[in-house]
Design an enzyme around this catalytic site. Structure first.
Site, short mmCIF file in Angstrom:
data_model
loop_
_atom_site.label_atom_id
_atom_site.label_comp_id
_atom_site.label_asym_id
_atom_site.label_seq_id
_atom_site.Cartn_x
_atom_site.Cartn_y
_atom_site.Cartn_z
N GLU A 83 0.84 -1.21 0.00
CA GLU A 83 0.00 0.00 0.00
C GLU A 83 0.87 1.25 0.00
OE1 GLU A 83 -0.01 -2.62 1.92
OE2 GLU A 83 -1.91 -2.94 2.95
N CYS A 106 -2.16 -3.79 7.08
CA CYS A 106 -1.73 -4.02 8.46
C CYS A 106 -2.02 -2.79 9.32
CB CYS A 106 -0.25 -4.38 8.51
SG CYS A 106 0.83 -3.01 8.12
N ALA A 185 11.16 -37.23 -10.06
CA ALA A 185 11.16 -37.50 -11.50
C ALA A 185 10.99 -39.00 -11.65
CB ALA A 185 12.47 -37.05 -12.11
C1 AOF Z 1 0.38 -5.10 4.48
N1 AOF Z 1 0.90 -4.92 3.27
O1 AOF Z 1 2.42 -5.38 1.69
C2 AOF Z 1 2.44 -6.68 3.64
C3 AOF Z 1 1.82 -6.91 4.89
O2 AOF Z 1 7.64 -6.53 9.69
P1 AOF Z 1 6.78 -5.81 8.70
O3 AOF Z 1 6.51 -4.40 9.10
O4 AOF Z 1 7.24 -5.92 7.28
O5 AOF Z 1 5.33 -6.53 8.82
C4 AOF Z 1 5.17 -7.86 8.42
C5 AOF Z 1 3.72 -8.26 8.59
O6 AOF Z 1 2.90 -7.32 7.89
C6 AOF Z 1 3.40 -9.62 7.98
O7 AOF Z 1 3.51 -10.65 8.91
C7 AOF Z 1 1.96 -9.43 7.55
O8 AOF Z 1 1.08 -9.55 8.65
C8 AOF Z 1 1.92 -7.98 7.12
N2 AOF Z 1 2.27 -7.89 5.69
N3 AOF Z 1 0.78 -6.13 5.25
O9 AOF Z 1 -0.49 -4.33 4.90
C9 AOF Z 1 1.93 -5.64 2.80
N4 AOF Z 1 3.50 -7.42 3.23
ZN ZN Z 2 1.27 -2.92 5.93
#
Ligand code: AOF
Ligand code: ZN
Length: 397
Positions: A83, A106, A185
């Site tokens: 995002e 998140c 395989a």
């Molecule tokens: C999102 N958008 O593109 C992703 C999310 O350690 P951080 O800050 O990178 O957070 C990792 C956590 O964030 C991961 O476990 C998952 O819950 C979320 N990933 N969330 O909004 C994103 N990659």
């Molecule tokens: Zn995020």
């Protein structure tokens, strides 16, 4: 028009939302434009494969009045989330736009600040996301924050596709174990070696190259010690891939030879020996001294299935998202018996060798009742040089 099944999604394995109260199965109808945008977001997300794990692959498209303003994706572990990447790339008026993102935004401070806050600050009007993030620090909290800020939230669009894309992430979040990919395989008559044990090479160059690519995006490559004795494999990705998998040997008594190519190359590529208390201290010390990691399963007399699940939990704790099991037959048989295979890749070579002593790919006791056979959904069949590549994921019961 919504596609049939895309809103309600799959009921079990692939459905990270089962029992998740934050996911409302409202029959929201989506437009063809919504589908196009989410398909694009899923395509963007996939570019993170091999680079983001143990994080999920996430893609995002921001649109307004039928125009795309910006695109982004989570490009590698620790990098900005999809995002935030899309917001940074957006041109024009983001206020009042619709954000298509392949996973719930998140709402926690991790390695990066919360996406929910970034979207609220940008004053977007609507967020469309197929599914909630099962990560305990998010788990519906992102959707709730957006709704509190009067941002419309629509879930369910292309949910089955989004769940499929991140099935390994969802499994790791749900049960703390990596996604298990079995690969072998075999000849047309289902043999992986001749009766005398000759197996190099059953499949052709193209198939072997494909396997090297797969090796280059997983976290672990597992074999039994029998395979090491028979083939002395290196188990590395050649050419090197996006990540370096730990080479894992199931070796109850820790008898992996110091002269094996695995041990000899441990300085460049890690080796994990999986032993039990049956292993001698001398062997454990020897392998440690050579640079191998030795993990001792807690109990000696554990059945294979229990040992494998303990191992998978251990690998999950180490953050492994994808585990490739390359055999041999006894090891694959143990994974089948442990009900621990999620995905298969089978290369069928146009050869026949026959012989009752020539082994098949999956040994052990096997499943005795046909109606209890492990079944696979959406089996794909593709040519691979002169071979056929069959692949599928476990069917949902
Ligand atoms: C999102 N958008 O593109 C992703 C999310 O350690 P951080 O800050 O990178 O957070 C990792 C956590 O964030 C991961 O476990 C998952 O819950 C979320 N990933 N969330 O909004 C994103 N990659
Ligand atoms: Zn995020």
């Amino acid at each position: 028009m919504p596609e049939p099944g895309s809103i309600l999604g799959h009921p079990s394995l692939k459905n990270p939302l089962k029992g998740n109260p934050c996911y409302d199965i409202a029959m929201i109808s989506f437009t063809e434009f919504d589908y196009q945008m989410m398909r694009r977001a899923l395509e963007l997300a996939r570019q993170g494969e091999g680079l983001v794990e143990p994080n999920p692959m996430v893609g995002c498209v921001i649109a307004r009045n039928g125009q795309v303003l910006g695109e982004g994706w989570h490009q590698r572990f620790g990098a900005p989330h999809a995002e935030v990447d899309a917001l940074a790339n957006a041109t024009g008026e983001v206020r009042g736009s619709t954000v298509y993102v392949t996973l719930e935004p998140c709402c926690h401070h991790g390695k990066t600040p919360p996406c929910s806050a970034a979207l609220i600050r940008a004053q977007v009007a609507k967020v469309v996301a197929p599914q909630a993030d099962p990560f305990p620090r998010v788990a519906g909290g992102g959707f709730a924050q957006l709704r509190e800020a009067q941002i419309e939230v629509a879930t369910g669009l292309l949910q089955a596709e989004a769940a499929d894309l991140n099935a390994p992430y969802f499994k790791l979040q749900r049960i703390g174990q990596p996604w298990v990919i079995a690969k072998w395989a075999m000849t047309l008559d289902g043999k992986i070696a001749t009766a005398s044990g000759e197996s190099q090479w059953i499949s052709g160059e193209t198939s072997r190259q494909w396997v090297h690519q797969l090796r280059g995006r997983v976290d672990g490559i597992l074999v039994g010690r029998g395979t090491v004795e028979a083939d002395d494999p290196l188990l590395t990705a050649r050419p090197a891939g996006l990540r370096t998998a730990t080479r894992i040997v199931l070796d109850r008594r820790a008898q992996l030879r110091s002269s094996s190519r695995l041990v000899q190359s441990v300085a460049e590529t890690p080796v994990l020996v999986v032993a039990t208390p049956a292993a001698s201290d001398e062997d454990i010390v020897r392998l440690h001294a050579a640079g191998c990691d030795v993990w001792i399963s807690p109990a000696e007399e554990k059945a294979d299935a229990e040992l494998l699940h303990e191992l998978l939990r251990e690998l999950g704790t180490r953050g492994m998202t994808n585990l490739l099991v390359e055999g041999g037959g006894q090891v694959l048989g143990s994974f089948l018996a442990a009900d621990a295979i999620d995905e298969v890749h089978v290369f069928v070579a146009p050869k026949m060798i026959g012989g009752e002593k020539a082994p098949g790919p999956v040994l052990g006791a096997g499943i005795s009742q046909l109606d209890r056979a492990l079944s696979f959904a959406n089996l794909r069949v593709e040519p691979s040089g002169d071979d056929w590549h069959l692949s599928g994921r476990r069917a949902i019961e």
